[in-house]
Design an enzyme around this catalytic site. Structure first.
Site, PDB file in Angstrom:
ATOM      1  N   GLU A  90    -108.923 -19.201  -6.746  1.00  0.00           N
ATOM      2  CA  GLU A  90    -109.232 -18.594  -6.502  1.00  0.00           C
ATOM      3  C   GLU A  90    -110.567 -17.159  -6.602  1.00  0.00           C
ATOM      4  O   GLU A  90    -110.118 -16.313  -5.828  1.00  0.00           O
ATOM      5  CB  GLU A  90    -110.872 -19.399  -6.186  1.00  0.00           C
ATOM      6  CG  GLU A  90    -110.657 -20.992  -6.118  1.00  0.00           C
ATOM      7  CD  GLU A  90    -111.032 -22.741  -5.560  1.00  0.00           C
ATOM      8  OE1 GLU A  90    -111.166 -21.871  -4.151  1.00  0.00           O
ATOM      9  OE2 GLU A  90    -111.022 -23.741  -6.270  1.00  0.00           O
TER      10      GLU A  90
ATOM     11  N   CYS B  50    -113.108 -28.767   7.096  1.00  0.00           N
ATOM     12  CA  CYS B  50    -112.903 -29.823   6.013  1.00  0.00           C
ATOM     13  C   CYS B  50    -111.942 -31.172   6.652  1.00  0.00           C
ATOM     14  O   CYS B  50    -112.210 -32.546   6.506  1.00  0.00           O
ATOM     15  CB  CYS B  50    -111.965 -30.118   4.845  1.00  0.00           C
ATOM     16  SG  CYS B  50    -113.355 -28.050   4.190  1.00  0.00           S
TER      17      CYS B  50
ATOM     18  N   CYS C 278    -117.182 -27.458   2.234  1.00  0.00           N
ATOM     19  CA  CYS C 278    -118.134 -26.926   2.471  1.00  0.00           C
ATOM     20  C   CYS C 278    -119.403 -27.853   1.730  1.00  0.00           C
ATOM     21  O   CYS C 278    -118.760 -28.964   0.575  1.00  0.00           O
ATOM     22  CB  CYS C 278    -117.716 -26.192   1.336  1.00  0.00           C
ATOM     23  SG  CYS C 278    -116.297 -24.769   2.158  1.00  0.00           S
TER      24      CYS C 278
ATOM     25  N   CYS D 225    -109.970 -31.118   2.459  1.00  0.00           N
ATOM     26  CA  CYS D 225    -110.369 -29.813   1.691  1.00  0.00           C
ATOM     27  C   CYS D 225    -110.081 -30.240   0.103  1.00  0.00           C
ATOM     28  O   CYS D 225    -109.778 -31.098  -0.599  1.00  0.00           O
ATOM     29  CB  CYS D 225    -109.720 -29.001   2.065  1.00  0.00           C
ATOM     30  SG  CYS D 225    -110.766 -27.419   1.663  1.00  0.00           S
ATOM     31  N   ASP D 226    -110.674 -28.679  -1.316  1.00  0.00           N
ATOM     32  CA  ASP D 226    -110.378 -28.786  -2.054  1.00  0.00           C
ATOM     33  C   ASP D 226    -109.037 -29.707  -2.909  1.00  0.00           C
ATOM     34  O   ASP D 226    -109.151 -30.421  -3.978  1.00  0.00           O
ATOM     35  CB  ASP D 226    -110.681 -27.773  -2.947  1.00  0.00           C
ATOM     36  CG  ASP D 226    -111.795 -27.266  -2.151  1.00  0.00           C
ATOM     37  OD1 ASP D 226    -112.753 -27.931  -1.431  1.00  0.00           O
ATOM     38  OD2 ASP D 226    -112.102 -25.703  -3.289  1.00  0.00           O
ATOM     39  N   LYS D 227    -107.818 -29.038  -2.699  1.00  0.00           N
ATOM     40  CA  LYS D 227    -106.996 -29.230  -3.412  1.00  0.00           C
ATOM     41  C   LYS D 227    -105.880 -30.644  -2.337  1.00  0.00           C
ATOM     42  O   LYS D 227    -105.039 -31.538  -3.652  1.00  0.00           O
ATOM     43  CB  LYS D 227    -105.093 -28.510  -3.314  1.00  0.00           C
ATOM     44  CG  LYS D 227    -106.646 -27.350  -4.201  1.00  0.00           C
ATOM     45  CD  LYS D 227    -106.715 -26.719  -4.783  1.00  0.00           C
ATOM     46  CE  LYS D 227    -107.308 -25.558  -5.222  1.00  0.00           C
ATOM     47  NZ  LYS D 227    -108.427 -25.159  -4.935  1.00  0.00           N
TER      48      LYS D 227
ATOM     49  N   SER E  82    -114.440 -20.912  -7.414  1.00  0.00           N
ATOM     50  CA  SER E  82    -114.038 -21.898  -6.606  1.00  0.00           C
ATOM     51  C   SER E  82    -115.782 -22.995  -6.368  1.00  0.00           C
ATOM     52  O   SER E  82    -116.396 -21.925  -7.764  1.00  0.00           O
ATOM     53  CB  SER E  82    -115.578 -20.707  -5.093  1.00  0.00           C
ATOM     54  OG  SER E  82    -116.312 -21.608  -4.740  1.00  0.00           O
TER      55      SER E  82
ATOM     56  N   ASP F 111    -108.808 -23.504   1.733  1.00  0.00           N
ATOM     57  CA  ASP F 111    -109.280 -22.765   0.324  1.00  0.00           C
ATOM     58  C   ASP F 111    -110.321 -21.491   1.131  1.00  0.00           C
ATOM     59  O   ASP F 111    -110.612 -20.348   0.714  1.00  0.00           O
ATOM     60  CB  ASP F 111    -110.167 -22.991  -1.529  1.00  0.00           C
ATOM     61  CG  ASP F 111    -109.010 -23.659  -1.917  1.00  0.00           C
ATOM     62  OD1 ASP F 111    -108.311 -24.241  -1.518  1.00  0.00           O
ATOM     63  OD2 ASP F 111    -109.774 -24.201  -2.757  1.00  0.00           O
TER      64      ASP F 111
END
Length: 558
Positions: free
Chosen positions: A445, A48, A193, A121-123, A471, A80
């Site tokens: 998660e 990511c 992702c 990425c996610d955060k 997730s 993650d």
């Protein structure tokens, strides 16, 4: 135009400061221009983020060509996917706060006048946007882009398929060779992702809420358009500085309603609720779980996206991306089209400058007149098991009611081991507790757990309830964010093996089927657990973190 950087570089007393800038190659001409921070979360922890340092060069060029002096810096970002399924996942949500804190500190320390934030990425997406809200300087967010799907046996695959394949392998339904072959092709290059998981959900929200340029969410990481959007973001922040538009002008209550609308229309990640609550508190907007439910009930679910659906972000990009979804919603007056954006114009004005048309031959986006679901996908539940609320994504399940017996675990690992040993049966309600914001800490998660259930074909036959998180790749009747959490004595801490649990999606309820007097008696017997960490970042987080119903933000205790 307020130029805070003049505090650092003007006057005889700032000669030492100018000397240090000149050591980095800046000239007096450079020092006379506004300073724009260009933050990114580039690192080698995850695909990511692997390319974000390169992308930041294009943002810097945009800033320079628009008359500013860019100053690049990076911050941390946790993967993650790689942190998933073990102790490392406890660091994930904590990293959101550290990302926001570190960007804030860099900008405050060096008195930058504006900010371009690039994240993957996610955060790192909500963390970057939270910093923009907190600092309230002209800011533009830009996403690093989605990964391309892999191809396995003629079909598109993502990392979600690999996680679920592990469950299939454990169940004896997949060979080790097949698992390895899938692993080798699922993630072909840089990018986040590929499904409508948390990163792509938050990228979509960044457009809807007005912090990112229209159309910037969907192009893949390796697409040349990604570099152009980063470049244009650099130019856009200089325009915002010139016209005096700040995040507080953009992040209104109506903008948050637009974000919630998009999250529901796309069948996005439940993490969107957590992150929007956190972002609202940074800017001073009073957003509650009730607001999410209000917007959900009027919003149709129209995008057939993974994990609950079929398509990935690349497919959505091919038909027009988030502007097409927003335009579809606008037709039914479901967006606040006069909300301001980082273009300096409103959503309505942005649409007028774009060519957006609905293609009848595409299958990714359903017509708003005949949606996948008439109401949105992100549902808030309340009841005796979750008095302050819990969250479920109905895009990944057909069930509307479930009654089963509790099987209780105090750690994610214990639940995963039990699933691997085939100890979970039909009609079980798996309870995983002491994994909340404070109890974990970090609200892990649980994709490994949920994917294992799907791999064993139990996804529609059991329910999972936790004070932790899921997730964005999770599907099935998986209920998270239970508040209050077990660590503070929430009712989830009082559940015992064999208790009947009733979940009713249509009634927005989740209840322990025991008497109030029994709950009171058990509460008298409950004792808090010793913290899992007594020093370091996780201990600091646990000591300051608020409930998931408030976004699991860290709040100073004066």
């Amino acid at each position: 135009m307020e130029i805070s950087s003049r505090n650092v570089v003007e006057g005889p007393s700032r000669a030492p400061h100018r000397a240090m800038y000149k050591a980095m190659g800046l000239t007096d001409n450079d020092l006379g221009k506004p300073f724009i921070g260009v933050s990114h979360t580039g690192n080698e922890a995850t695909p990511c983020n692997i390319h974000l340092g390169r992308l930041s060069l294009h943002a810097k060029t945009g800033v320079q060509e628009a008359g500013g002096t860019p100053r690049e810096f990076s911050t941390i970002a946790v993967s993650d996917g790689i942190a998933m399924g073990h102790e490392g996942m406890k660091s994930s949500l904590v990293s959101r706060e550290i990302i926001a804190d570190s960007i804030e500190l860099m900008v405050r320390a060096h008195q930058y006048d504006g900010l371009v934030g690039i994240a993957g990425c996610d955060k790192s997406l909500p963390g970057s946007m939270m910093a923009m809200a907190r600092l309230n300087i002209p800011s533009v967010f830009v996403y690093g882009g989605t990964i391309m799907p892999g191809v396995y046996e003629g079909r598109d695959v993502t990392v979600q398929d690999v996680y679920e394949a592990v469950g299939a392998y454990d169940a004896g339904q997949l060979t080790l060779e097949a698992l390895k072959n899938l692993e080798n092709v699922a993630c072909p290059n840089a990018g986040s992702c590929g499904g409508m998981y948390t990163a792509n959900t938050m990228a979509s929200i960044s457009e809807a809420i007005g912090l990112a340029l229209p159309g910037s969410a969907s192009p893949p990481a390796e697409d040349p358009r990604r570099e152009k959007f980063v470049y244009e973001s650099g130019k856009a922040v200089m325009n915002l500085l010139e016209i005096g538009v700040r995040p507080k002008d953009i992040l209104t209550y109506e903008a948050f309603e637009n974000a919630i609308t998009i999250a529901n229309a796309i069948g996005g990640s439940t993490n969107a609720i957590l992150h929007l609550l956190a972002l609202s508190r940074e800017i001073g907007v009073n957003l509650t779980l009730e607001d999410f439910e209000k917007v959900r009930k009027r919003t149709p679910h129209i995008a057939d996206m993974r994990p609950g659906g079929f398509y990935v972000m690349l497919d959505l990009d091919k038909i027009g991306g988030i502007p097409l979804i927003m335009k579809s919603l606008q037709k039914k007056n479901l967006l606040h089209e006069n909300s301001l954006t980082v273009t300096g114009k409103t959503i309505k004005q942005n649409f007028e400058a774009m060519q957006i048309s609905f293609r009848e031959d595409q299958k990714v986006l359903k017509p708003i007149e005949s949606p996948i679901h008439n109401t949105g996908a992100l549902t808030i539940l309340k009841g005796s098991l979750a008095p302050d609320g819990a969250v479920v994504k109905i895009a990944g399940t057909c069930m509307t009611e479930f009654i089963g017996k509790a099987v209780v675990f105090d750690r994610e690992e214990d639940a995963f081991d039990a699933i691997s040993r085939h100890e979970i049966k039909e009609n079980d309600v798996i309870i995983i507790r002491y994994e909340g914001p404070k109890g974990g800490p970090g609200m892990r998660e649980m994709l490994g757990v949920t994917a294992a259930l799907m791999g064993q074909k139990l996804g529609e036959k059991v329910a999972l309830v936790t004070d932790g998180r899921f997730s964005g790749a999770t599907r099935g009747l998986m209920i998270g964010h239970v508040s209050p959490e077990a660590a503070v004595g929430g009712n989830i801490a009082l559940v015992r093996n064999g208790d009947k649990i009733r979940i009713n999606i249509e009634k927005n309820s989740i209840d322990m089927m025991i008497s109030e007097s029994e709950i009171v008696e058990r509460r008298g017997q409950w004792k808090p657990k010793k913290p899992n960490y007594e020093r370091g970042a996780l201990a600091k987080f646990a000591s300051l973190v608020a409930s998931a119903s408030e976004g699991a933000i860290t709040k100073p205790k004066w």
